[in-house]
Design a protein around this motif. Structure first.
Motif, mmCIF file in Angstrom:
data_model
loop_
_atom_site.group_PDB
_atom_site.id
_atom_site.type_symbol
_atom_site.label_atom_id
_atom_site.label_comp_id
_atom_site.label_asym_id
_atom_site.label_seq_id
_atom_site.Cartn_x
_atom_site.Cartn_y
_atom_site.Cartn_z
ATOM 1 N N TYR A 122 -1.368 3.572 29.235
ATOM 2 C CA TYR A 122 -1.879 4.519 28.228
ATOM 3 C C TYR A 122 -0.832 4.728 27.123
ATOM 4 C CZ TYR A 122 1.013 7.790 30.895
ATOM 5 O OH TYR A 122 2.076 8.398 31.524
ATOM 6 N N CYS A 177 8.867 6.300 31.403
ATOM 7 C CA CYS A 177 9.472 6.853 32.622
ATOM 8 C C CYS A 177 10.318 8.071 32.266
ATOM 9 C CB CYS A 177 10.342 5.780 33.260
ATOM 10 S SG CYS A 177 10.939 6.253 34.883
ATOM 11 N N LEU A 216 1.063 7.090 43.680
ATOM 12 C CA LEU A 216 0.181 7.579 42.608
ATOM 13 C C LEU A 216 -0.626 6.391 42.095
ATOM 14 C CD1 LEU A 216 2.944 9.777 40.997
ATOM 15 C CD2 LEU A 216 0.828 10.669 41.961
ATOM 16 N N ASN A 269 -7.810 9.795 40.336
ATOM 17 C CA ASN A 269 -8.672 10.944 40.574
ATOM 18 C C ASN A 269 -9.493 11.210 39.317
ATOM 19 O OD1 ASN A 269 -9.705 13.501 41.491
ATOM 20 N ND2 ASN A 269 -8.050 14.523 40.364
ATOM 21 N N PRO A 313 -12.458 13.635 38.606
ATOM 22 C CA PRO A 313 -13.338 14.632 39.214
ATOM 23 C C PRO A 313 -14.805 14.340 38.888
ATOM 24 C CG PRO A 313 -11.480 15.661 38.109
ATOM 25 C CD PRO A 313 -11.446 14.222 37.738
ATOM 26 N N PHE A 364 -17.310 15.364 37.321
ATOM 27 C CA PHE A 364 -17.761 16.286 36.278
ATOM 28 C C PHE A 364 -19.279 16.205 36.134
ATOM 29 C CE2 PHE A 364 -13.402 15.226 34.796
ATOM 30 C CZ PHE A 364 -12.864 16.504 34.818
ATOM 31 N N VAL A 416 -8.876 14.937 28.786
ATOM 32 C CA VAL A 416 -8.970 15.936 29.851
ATOM 33 C C VAL A 416 -7.716 15.820 30.708
ATOM 34 C CG1 VAL A 416 -10.315 16.786 31.812
ATOM 35 C CG2 VAL A 416 -11.479 15.640 29.898
ATOM 36 N N GLY A 417 -6.954 16.900 30.794
ATOM 37 C CA GLY A 417 -5.761 16.888 31.647
ATOM 38 C C GLY A 417 -4.487 16.982 30.847
ATOM 39 N N GLY A 436 -1.041 13.358 30.474
ATOM 40 C CA GLY A 436 -1.684 13.901 29.274
ATOM 41 C C GLY A 436 -0.635 14.281 28.231
ATOM 42 N N GLN A 493 2.223 13.059 27.705
ATOM 43 C CA GLN A 493 2.778 11.881 27.011
ATOM 44 C C GLN A 493 1.760 11.259 26.060
ATOM 45 O OE1 GLN A 493 4.096 9.214 30.147
ATOM 46 N NE2 GLN A 493 6.196 9.939 29.910
ATOM 47 N N ARG A 543 -6.986 22.799 31.637
ATOM 48 C CA ARG A 543 -7.323 23.787 32.676
ATOM 49 C C ARG A 543 -6.105 24.648 33.027
ATOM 50 N NH1 ARG A 543 -10.016 21.831 38.244
ATOM 51 N NH2 ARG A 543 -7.949 21.005 38.641
ATOM 52 N N THR A 557 -6.477 12.772 34.523
ATOM 53 C CA THR A 557 -6.740 13.732 35.592
ATOM 54 C C THR A 557 -6.000 13.396 36.891
ATOM 55 O OG1 THR A 557 -8.824 12.512 35.782
ATOM 56 C CG2 THR A 557 -8.931 14.696 34.802
ATOM 57 N N PHE A 579 -4.119 11.726 40.246
ATOM 58 C CA PHE A 579 -4.281 10.810 41.374
ATOM 59 C C PHE A 579 -4.553 11.557 42.678
ATOM 60 C CE2 PHE A 579 -1.570 9.043 38.155
ATOM 61 C CZ PHE A 579 -2.094 7.771 37.982
HETATM 62 O O1 N01 Z 1 -1.655 13.937 36.884
HETATM 63 P P1 N01 Z 1 -1.533 15.493 37.234
HETATM 64 P P2 N01 Z 1 -0.770 13.074 35.879
HETATM 65 N N1 N01 Z 1 -11.016 19.833 35.195
HETATM 66 O O2 N01 Z 1 -2.248 15.669 38.523
HETATM 67 C C1 N01 Z 1 -6.203 18.194 35.113
HETATM 68 C C2 N01 Z 1 3.749 10.858 37.531
HETATM 69 N N2 N01 Z 1 3.918 10.516 36.134
HETATM 70 O O3 N01 Z 1 -1.367 11.738 35.822
HETATM 71 O O4 N01 Z 1 -3.291 21.406 36.609
HETATM 72 C C3 N01 Z 1 -10.065 19.957 34.259
HETATM 73 O O5 N01 Z 1 -0.155 15.971 37.144
HETATM 74 C C4 N01 Z 1 -5.120 18.955 35.827
HETATM 75 O O6 N01 Z 1 -5.328 20.348 35.690
HETATM 76 P P3 N01 Z 1 -4.763 21.358 36.840
HETATM 77 C C5 N01 Z 1 4.382 12.217 37.752
HETATM 78 O O7 N01 Z 1 4.935 12.263 39.026
HETATM 79 C C6 N01 Z 1 5.172 10.318 35.700
HETATM 80 O O8 N01 Z 1 -0.537 13.804 34.628
HETATM 81 O O9 N01 Z 1 -5.108 20.724 38.166
HETATM 82 N N3 N01 Z 1 -8.841 19.468 34.363
HETATM 83 C C7 N01 Z 1 -3.890 18.421 35.129
HETATM 84 O O10 N01 Z 1 -3.704 19.030 33.896
HETATM 85 C C8 N01 Z 1 3.189 13.097 37.615
HETATM 86 O O11 N01 Z 1 3.327 14.380 38.142
HETATM 87 C C9 N01 Z 1 5.385 10.068 34.385
HETATM 88 O O12 N01 Z 1 -5.473 22.623 36.589
HETATM 89 C C10 N01 Z 1 -8.554 18.797 35.485
HETATM 90 C C11 N01 Z 1 -4.258 16.954 34.927
HETATM 91 O O13 N01 Z 1 -5.669 16.872 34.976
HETATM 92 C C12 N01 Z 1 2.131 12.268 38.277
HETATM 93 O O14 N01 Z 1 2.386 10.965 37.830
HETATM 94 C C13 N01 Z 1 4.345 10.019 33.494
HETATM 95 C C14 N01 Z 1 -9.486 18.596 36.504
HETATM 96 C C15 N01 Z 1 -3.722 16.067 36.017
HETATM 97 O O15 N01 Z 1 -2.338 16.184 36.061
HETATM 98 C C16 N01 Z 1 0.710 12.634 37.965
HETATM 99 O O16 N01 Z 1 0.622 12.991 36.594
HETATM 100 C C17 N01 Z 1 3.063 10.211 33.963
HETATM 101 C C18 N01 Z 1 -10.765 19.160 36.332
HETATM 102 N N4 N01 Z 1 -11.727 19.056 37.267
HETATM 103 C C19 N01 Z 1 2.859 10.468 35.292
HETATM 104 N N5 N01 Z 1 -8.906 17.876 37.489
HETATM 105 C C20 N01 Z 1 6.762 9.918 33.937
HETATM 106 O O17 N01 Z 1 7.594 9.264 34.548
HETATM 107 C C21 N01 Z 1 -7.653 17.634 37.091
HETATM 108 N N6 N01 Z 1 -7.435 18.186 35.877
HETATM 109 C C22 N01 Z 1 7.138 10.632 32.751
#
Ligand code: N01
Length: 550
Positions: free
Chosen positions: A68, A73, A161, A165, A167, A169, A200-201, A206, A208, A225, A396, A398
């Motif tokens: 994306y 990192c 990860l 995931n 959801p 919706f 969403v998220g 999100g 980044q 959320r 959203t 994993f």
């Molecule tokens: O996933 P997340 P991610 N309706 O689960 C929202 C690694 N990582 O992919 O907080 C609406 O953290 C959810 O909302 P809420 C890193 O370890 C590392 O962003 O559950 N919203 C949240 O805002 C990281 O922690 C790097 O209320 C909904 C988002 O989706 C892990 O991966 C970079 C929903 C999910 O956030 C996962 O990160 C990226 C719903 N029904 C990732 N369901 C780096 O190294 C979920 N959400 C920098």
């Protein structure tokens, strides 16, 4: 290890090392991310035959799928890399302090080329089942490509990860525009120019992606959320002096880091005293320094930041003020201000995240109270209002740690399914082995530090442990190993006790599985990396105490 031999000449062993001529491989490894790649290297180095199955078309695991915009990192590049080969770590040149996804993927490809790994990896192949045959003590692994192979050992390098995931919706299937999950991003990228985009998220992903998408899109709607804390990464070109200093004694640097929290070089930013031992002015000065330094320094700003609520509040207040000072519209700033414990949800790093909400083409949609009520053919309904979008991006997250394992039909002794054994949460000894599943290993599995450690060194530690274990068995003519229940049950208690001593178990986050509806709430990673490494060594010293070996 002799670098000159292993690096240029490593190939599959010509003959299998196993005593049983009737099986196909000594080991099947599932997944060719950083864990599976090094596991393969290690097995071959020890003279075991192995086949790796990988659903993707190439190596890289999480860095293959998560293409994306803005993916990067948040562990410094000179630490987020392999250490098994001194030559590799000396010759590879990272360009930035925090590497981008394309650069990490290039690195994974370089490693695969350099060590000729692809010859033992079958791509485009998803493992569907792994079944233990008690009669001959082997595993039968079946894939969606029609393979059915037997192996003495089955090693899951399926990633923490990797199971996406999305959801359920309401109305999702009616949406007529394009939709994407950040964890399965199209190889050729997505052109958002002129489009109305909904994200969403607002987790690490999100946060980044949003600033980059905002630059391209005609309009961006962010559906939030839960508000998140985020600290500027302060990414920059790699500091040549720091690189030279580290490379002058890379081995020593790695060894020192292994003895530090999370396996990371953090000491220079951590204070070993408690928050209350410093006056407010001194504290703010320290927080400001951490903020300016960027990265995850604030997470460990003081010894009690992650364990004491009042201490944590001082840093979360500092971060809330930062949000309010960056975001022009005070109402928007309020919606963006989190109310949970800092770092209870995995802390985020960003580049211009909060600044994005000052752009005229970005709208923050607060879905905390009603959630996403409906997805129509043309938009998203929140709190009764429709926001029209041409495409939707789901950031959203994993089904962490157990999702990828539960997606495979894994059956141990007595045909018992792993997902049935884990119905109330994962159970293992050291996150490596689960009672009733002989010769079956999980790399960075639940119950190991995994996501609460520097991932690549954590994967190396597991691959080395597994490789040494197989070697131990071979030299003693042992055929099976599995965790005992006597070791597994207290370990599970210890995993939870160690987590309860922190604040990380105190809110909904993916460490506990509470991000996935219906998933049992159990804190999964083992918090103490340094202690864990020592425990793993002790187990080996005690001839694999806690494991049944036959
Ligand atoms: O996933 P997340 P991610 N309706 O689960 C929202 C690694 N990582 O992919 O907080 C609406 O953290 C959810 O909302 P809420 C890193 O370890 C590392 O962003 O559950 N919203 C949240 O805002 C990281 O922690 C790097 O209320 C909904 C988002 O989706 C892990 O991966 C970079 C929903 C999910 O956030 C996962 O990160 C990226 C719903 N029904 C990732 N369901 C780096 O190294 C979920 N959400 C920098």
């Amino acid at each position: 290890m002799n670098d000159s031999q292993t690096e240029t000449h490593q190939t599959s062993p010509a003959t299998r090392a196993d005593l049983d001529p009737n099986i196909d491989f000594d080991a099947v490894v599932v997944g060719a991310g950083f864990g599976g790649m090094y596991m393969l290297y290690k097995l071959r180095e020890l003279g075991f035959t192995a086949r790796v199955y990988e659903a993707a078309s190439d190596v890289g695991g999480t860095w293959y799928w998560n293409r994306y915009p803005g993916a990067r990192c948040d562990v410094p590049s000179l630490q987020y890399s392999y250490q098994f080969s001194e030559k590799l770590q000396q010759e590879w040149k990272w360009t930035e302090r925090f590497s981008s996804q394309p650069e990490i993927l290039r690195y994974a490809n370089h490693v695969a080329d350099r060590f000729h790994l692809r010859q033992d990896i079958q791509f485009h192949t998803r493992v569907e089942s792994a079944v233990y045959n008690a009669a001959d003590e082997t595993w039968t692994v079946s894939t969606d490509a029609g393979d059915r192979v037997t192996a003495r050992f089955c090693i899951m390098a399926t990633g923490c990860l990797s199971a996406r995931n999305t959801p359920d919706f309401p109305g999702l299937e009616n949406f007529r525009g394009e939709r994407f999950h950040t964890g399965n991003w199209p190889r050729d990228g997505v052109n958002f120019a002129g489009k109305r985009v909904g994200v969403v998220g607002t987790g690490s992903t999100g946060i980044q992606a949003i600033p980059v998408i905002a630059e391209q899109a005609a309009h961006l709607f962010v559906f939030q959320r839960t508000a998140q804390y985020s600290v500027p990464a302060r990414n920059a070109p790699i500091d040549a002096e720091e690189e030279a200093r580290i490379k002058a004694d890379y081995k020593g640097y790695r060894e020192r880091n292994t003895r530090q929290p999370f396996g990371l070089d953090l000491l220079s930013q951590m204070s070993t005293i408690n928050t209350s031992e410093v006056g407010e002015e001194g504290r703010r000065h320290h927080y400001k320094g951490c903020w300016e330094h960027g990265g995850q320094a604030l997470m460990l700003a003081y010894a009690d930041t992650g364990t004491d609520k009042a201490a944590n509040e001082t840093v979360s207040d500092f971060l809330k003020e930062k949000i309010q000072s960056v975001v022009n519209d005070s109402k928007v700033a309020e919606v963006l201000t989190p109310d949970h414990i800092y770092a209870c949800k995995r802390p985020c790093l960003d580049t211009n995240y909060f600044e994005v909400y000052n752009r005229p083409n970005v709208t923050l949609v607060d879905c905390r109270s009603t959630g996403i009520e409906d997805i129509t053919p043309t938009g998203v309904i929140v709190d009764g209002s429709e926001h029209e979008v041409d495409c939707l991006v789901f950031a959203t997250g994993f089904d962490a740690m157990t999702g990828a394992l539960n997606n495979i039909d894994i059956r141990g002794k007595g045909n018992r399914a792993l997902k049935d054994k884990w119905v109330d949460g994962p159970r293992s000894y050291l996150g490596l082995s689960s009672a009733g599943f002989p010769n079956f290993f999980t790399m960075t599995g639940p119950g190991s530090p995994s996501v609460l450690a520097n991932m690549i060194p954590a994967l190396e530690q597991h691959a080395n442990w597994i490789g040494d274990c197989l070697e131990y068995m071979r030299t003693r003519d042992l055929r099976t190993i599995e965790a005992t229940l006597e070791a597994e049950d207290p370990w599970q208690i210890q995993v939870l006790q160690v987590a309860d001593a922190t604040l990380w178990n105190a809110c909904d986050n993916w460490y506990t599985g509470s991000n996935v509806p219906g998933k049992p709430r159990v804190f999964m990673p083992y918090v103490d990396w340094v202690g864990y490494v020592e425990i793993c060594k002790d187990v080996v010293r005690d001839n694999y105490k806690g494991f049944a070996l036959r």
